[in-house]
Design a protein around this motif. Sequence first.
Motif, mmCIF file in Angstrom:
data_model
loop_
_atom_site.group_PDB
_atom_site.id
_atom_site.type_symbol
_atom_site.label_atom_id
_atom_site.label_comp_id
_atom_site.label_asym_id
_atom_site.label_seq_id
_atom_site.Cartn_x
_atom_site.Cartn_y
_atom_site.Cartn_z
ATOM 1 N N LYS A 166 0.659 -1.205 -0.020
ATOM 2 C CA LYS A 166 0.013 0.096 0.123
ATOM 3 C C LYS A 166 0.892 1.272 0.006
ATOM 4 C CE LYS A 166 -4.004 0.522 0.704
ATOM 5 N NZ LYS A 166 -5.355 0.887 -0.079
ATOM 6 N N ILE A 174 2.206 1.792 -3.395
ATOM 7 C CA ILE A 174 1.181 2.077 -4.271
ATOM 8 C C ILE A 174 0.811 3.462 -4.164
ATOM 9 C CG2 ILE A 174 -1.437 2.038 -4.646
ATOM 10 C CD1 ILE A 174 -1.134 -1.155 -4.286
ATOM 11 N N TRP A 217 -1.383 -3.814 -7.593
ATOM 12 C CA TRP A 217 -2.546 -3.916 -7.192
ATOM 13 C C TRP A 217 -2.919 -5.513 -7.252
ATOM 14 C CZ3 TRP A 217 -5.313 -1.496 -3.955
ATOM 15 C CH2 TRP A 217 -5.347 -0.092 -3.835
ATOM 16 N N ASP A 218 -2.417 -6.188 -8.382
ATOM 17 C CA ASP A 218 -2.567 -7.414 -8.527
ATOM 18 C C ASP A 218 -1.978 -8.478 -7.413
ATOM 19 O OD1 ASP A 218 -4.046 -7.277 -10.812
ATOM 20 O OD2 ASP A 218 -2.208 -7.837 -11.978
ATOM 21 N N TYR A 231 -1.362 -7.188 -4.276
ATOM 22 C CA TYR A 231 -2.237 -6.652 -3.286
ATOM 23 C C TYR A 231 -3.539 -7.438 -3.141
ATOM 24 C CZ TYR A 231 -4.771 -3.795 0.521
ATOM 25 O OH TYR A 231 -5.145 -3.337 1.480
ATOM 26 N N ARG A 232 -4.269 -7.743 -4.098
ATOM 27 C CA ARG A 232 -5.376 -8.626 -4.057
ATOM 28 C C ARG A 232 -4.971 -10.125 -3.969
ATOM 29 N NH1 ARG A 232 -6.913 -4.816 -8.131
ATOM 30 N NH2 ARG A 232 -6.010 -5.737 -9.561
#
Length: 92
Positions: free
Chosen positions: A19, A22, A59-60, A62-63
């Motif tokens: 995060k 990001i 983001w990938d 993180y998910r």
Amino acid sequence: MAGRLDAFFELMPRLLEIKREIQRLSDERREILHALSEGHDSALVGQRQEIDEQLAELWDEYRAERARVRFGERELIIARARHEERLERAAA
């Protein structure tokens, strides 16, 4: 339940790290977009594209990490599903 808690505390620092990265890249992207709004610059366009790709990857990741915290390791989920499938076939 203990396994999920262990996974949570193990992966939480990684989630926070992702995060933060990001956020850093998003701030950098915002500055580049602001500079681009003042005039076209091919170098900045290239930087923005690189940042967009890095953000998509983060983001990938993180998910995937959040899913791991919530549901467990992918291999264990698949093994559980196969086991349940075998039990259903045996019961039929």
